[in-house]
Design a protein around this motif. Sequence first.
Motif, PDB file in Angstrom:
ATOM      1  N   TYR A 136       0.831  -1.213   0.000  1.00 40.81           N
ATOM      2  CA  TYR A 136       0.000   0.000   0.000  1.00 40.81           C
ATOM      3  C   TYR A 136       0.868   1.267   0.000  1.00 40.81           C
ATOM      4  CZ  TYR A 136       0.796   0.884   4.975  1.00 40.81           C
ATOM      5  OH  TYR A 136       1.379   1.182   6.180  1.00 40.81           O
ATOM      6  N   ILE A 137       2.182   1.089   0.283  1.00 37.62           N
ATOM      7  CA  ILE A 137       3.132   2.186   0.047  1.00 37.62           C
ATOM      8  C   ILE A 137       3.950   1.725  -1.160  1.00 37.62           C
ATOM      9  CG2 ILE A 137       5.047   3.542   1.003  1.00 37.62           C
ATOM     10  CD1 ILE A 137       3.953   2.896   3.816  1.00 37.62           C
ATOM     11  N   GLN A 177       9.490   2.990   9.119  1.00 39.46           N
ATOM     12  CA  GLN A 177       8.029   3.017   9.294  1.00 39.46           C
ATOM     13  C   GLN A 177       7.616   3.122  10.765  1.00 39.46           C
ATOM     14  OE1 GLN A 177       5.900   3.639   6.831  1.00 39.46           O
ATOM     15  NE2 GLN A 177       7.718   3.841   5.550  1.00 39.46           N
ATOM     16  N   SER A 178       6.698   2.268  11.215  1.00 42.48           N
ATOM     17  CA  SER A 178       6.109   2.489  12.554  1.00 42.48           C
ATOM     18  C   SER A 178       7.089   2.413  13.709  1.00 42.48           C
ATOM     19  CB  SER A 178       5.014   1.457  12.809  1.00 42.48           C
ATOM     20  OG  SER A 178       3.796   1.945  12.347  1.00 42.48           O
ATOM     21  N   LYS A 196       7.744   5.479  15.648  1.00 37.69           N
ATOM     22  CA  LYS A 196       6.743   6.013  16.586  1.00 37.69           C
ATOM     23  C   LYS A 196       7.271   6.009  18.025  1.00 37.69           C
ATOM     24  CE  LYS A 196       2.825   4.514  13.699  1.00 37.69           C
ATOM     25  NZ  LYS A 196       1.823   3.446  13.476  1.00 37.69           N
ATOM     26  N   PHE A 253      -3.653  -1.226  12.770  1.00 33.64           N
ATOM     27  CA  PHE A 253      -2.970   0.035  13.073  1.00 33.64           C
ATOM     28  C   PHE A 253      -3.633   1.272  12.495  1.00 33.64           C
ATOM     29  CE2 PHE A 253      -0.930   0.583   8.908  1.00 33.64           C
ATOM     30  CZ  PHE A 253      -0.964  -0.705   8.404  1.00 33.64           C
ATOM     31  N   ASN A 303      -1.580   4.462  14.133  1.00 36.93           N
ATOM     32  CA  ASN A 303      -1.264   5.591  13.250  1.00 36.93           C
ATOM     33  C   ASN A 303      -1.843   6.892  13.797  1.00 36.93           C
ATOM     34  OD1 ASN A 303      -0.032   3.780  11.633  1.00 36.93           O
ATOM     35  ND2 ASN A 303      -1.217   4.220   9.791  1.00 36.93           N
ATOM     36  N   GLU A 320       4.275   7.449  -0.008  1.00 38.43           N
ATOM     37  CA  GLU A 320       3.188   7.269   0.953  1.00 38.43           C
ATOM     38  C   GLU A 320       2.198   8.430   0.887  1.00 38.43           C
ATOM     39  OE1 GLU A 320       4.271   6.328   5.017  1.00 38.43           O
ATOM     40  OE2 GLU A 320       2.186   5.810   5.458  1.00 38.43           O
ATOM     41  N   ASN A 360      -4.649   7.573   6.396  1.00 34.17           N
ATOM     42  CA  ASN A 360      -4.074   8.510   7.364  1.00 34.17           C
ATOM     43  C   ASN A 360      -4.679   9.904   7.194  1.00 34.17           C
ATOM     44  OD1 ASN A 360      -2.371   6.692   8.712  1.00 34.17           O
ATOM     45  ND2 ASN A 360      -0.853   6.798   7.067  1.00 34.17           N
ATOM     46  N   TYR A 403       4.673  13.370   9.647  1.00 31.87           N
ATOM     47  CA  TYR A 403       4.499  11.946   9.981  1.00 31.87           C
ATOM     48  C   TYR A 403       5.091  11.051   8.878  1.00 31.87           C
ATOM     49  CZ  TYR A 403       2.082   7.465  10.514  1.00 31.87           C
ATOM     50  OH  TYR A 403       1.804   6.128  10.605  1.00 31.87           O
ATOM     51  N   CYS A 408       8.364   8.442   9.189  1.00 28.38           N
ATOM     52  CA  CYS A 408       8.249   7.001   8.909  1.00 28.38           C
ATOM     53  C   CYS A 408       9.256   6.546   7.849  1.00 28.38           C
ATOM     54  CB  CYS A 408       6.843   6.664   8.396  1.00 28.38           C
ATOM     55  SG  CYS A 408       5.572   6.714   9.659  1.00 28.38           S
ATOM     56  N   TYR A 453       0.493  -3.884  16.945  1.00 33.39           N
ATOM     57  CA  TYR A 453      -0.901  -3.763  16.486  1.00 33.39           C
ATOM     58  C   TYR A 453      -1.769  -4.756  17.246  1.00 33.39           C
ATOM     59  CZ  TYR A 453       2.239  -2.116  12.824  1.00 33.39           C
ATOM     60  OH  TYR A 453       3.263  -1.538  12.155  1.00 33.39           O
ATOM     61  N   GLY A 485       7.480  -2.489  12.177  1.00 36.32           N
ATOM     62  CA  GLY A 485       7.089  -1.513  11.154  1.00 36.32           C
ATOM     63  C   GLY A 485       6.774  -2.260   9.869  1.00 36.32           C
ATOM     64  N   VAL A 486       5.962  -1.635   9.002  1.00 35.15           N
ATOM     65  CA  VAL A 486       5.587  -2.334   7.768  1.00 35.15           C
ATOM     66  C   VAL A 486       6.739  -2.420   6.764  1.00 35.15           C
ATOM     67  CG1 VAL A 486       3.092  -1.939   7.957  1.00 35.15           C
ATOM     68  CG2 VAL A 486       4.518  -0.280   6.725  1.00 35.15           C
TER      69      VAL A 486
HETATM   70  N1  GLU Z   1       3.741   4.851   7.491  1.00 46.08           N
HETATM   71  C1  GLU Z   1       2.952   3.681   7.749  1.00 46.08           C
HETATM   72  C2  GLU Z   1       1.482   4.052   7.775  1.00 46.08           C
HETATM   73  O1  GLU Z   1       1.150   5.106   8.261  1.00 46.08           O
HETATM   74  C3  GLU Z   1       3.381   3.076   9.040  1.00 46.08           C
HETATM   75  C4  GLU Z   1       2.610   1.833   9.355  1.00 46.08           C
HETATM   76  C5  GLU Z   1       3.430   0.785  10.032  1.00 46.08           C
HETATM   77  O2  GLU Z   1       4.632   0.669   9.878  1.00 46.08           O
HETATM   78  O3  GLU Z   1       2.798   0.030  10.750  1.00 46.08           O
HETATM   79  O4  GLU Z   1       0.644   3.320   7.329  1.00 46.08           O
END
Ligand code: GLU
Length: 305
Positions: free
Chosen positions: A27-28, A63-64, A67, A95, A114, A158, A165, A189, A193, A241, A258-259
């Motif tokens: 999805y990215i 990625q996540s 956070k 998430f 997220n 992204e 998001n 954000y 990531c 998650y 992270g994804v």
């Molecule tokens: N940038 C990703 C998003 O917002 C991070 C999600 C992840 O790594 O879980 O979907």
Amino acid sequence: MTNYQNIIKQIHGHLSLQKNYGEVAEYIPELAQVNAEKFGVYLAMVDGQSYCVGDWQDSFSMQSIVKVLLLSLAYTKLGGRLWQRVGVEPSGTPFNLLGILENDNGIPRNPFSNAGAIVVCDVLMDLYEDPRQALLQLVRELSGDNFIQFNKQVAESEKTEGYRNVALINLMKSLGNIYNDVDEVLDLYFDCCSIAINCEQLAKTFLFLANHGQTIDGHTRLLNPSQAKRINAIMLTCGFYDEAGDFAYKVGLPGKSGVGGGIVAVLPEKYSIAVWSPRLNDKGNSYRGLKFLEQFTTDTQLSIF
Ligand code: GLU
């Protein structure tokens, strides 16, 4: 004495021979380009020793995982007042789910969803003159590597597809929990990531959470011991998650995934470990990363339990 190098080499070798399951995050769009069979591990001990195997020198998208660092930057300045904007309860949901946010009046359940991390970015915009620079400086300082950078292509990629998001932030804005311009917060954000990092840099970056909030050379203290304990508690309960319970049960360490396929986990007073393997299970966590860590804490008998 435990032969860590042998243990991680054996688990890595064994899993490399097994079928690898899951899909890379598509999805990215930019993340879909990654070689799905990459597999690296880096173990950094609090006593300064380190061990590594496989593709530990290859960079991947944080990625996540970022956070946790965003939260630390906000928490160190705001302390407990941060919890007026975001909770510390596991959500038990994916998430990026919108539903519960509406019921909860725009206050995300925890800072690793997220929505929660987006609120933390909004907070950082008011706390730091240049939050991007504050984050980069922190990662560089903790990892000991001054070349760590955002990956603009990943961030842009992204931005073009991050509809969910966009929905989350607009919902929170309408409910009064985003103070700054939604586009600016979201840009921050996505940029955060996108940080490109390898297993060595990642494991070293997180060593402060295995060392009561300060780097092992004692030069940088980001959190006090009580704050580090709390961040670890949130990683344990919310770091994966809606698979956080399963991770605690099978691995028994605070951690964050992270994804991009990375996972980092810490054992306070002992080590920080980073694993990277891009294929994700249906909960969005690295399939091999989870398997590796489960075997690692079983073989070493080193977990928080
Ligand atoms: N940038 C990703 C998003 O917002 C991070 C999600 C992840 O790594 O879980 O979907």
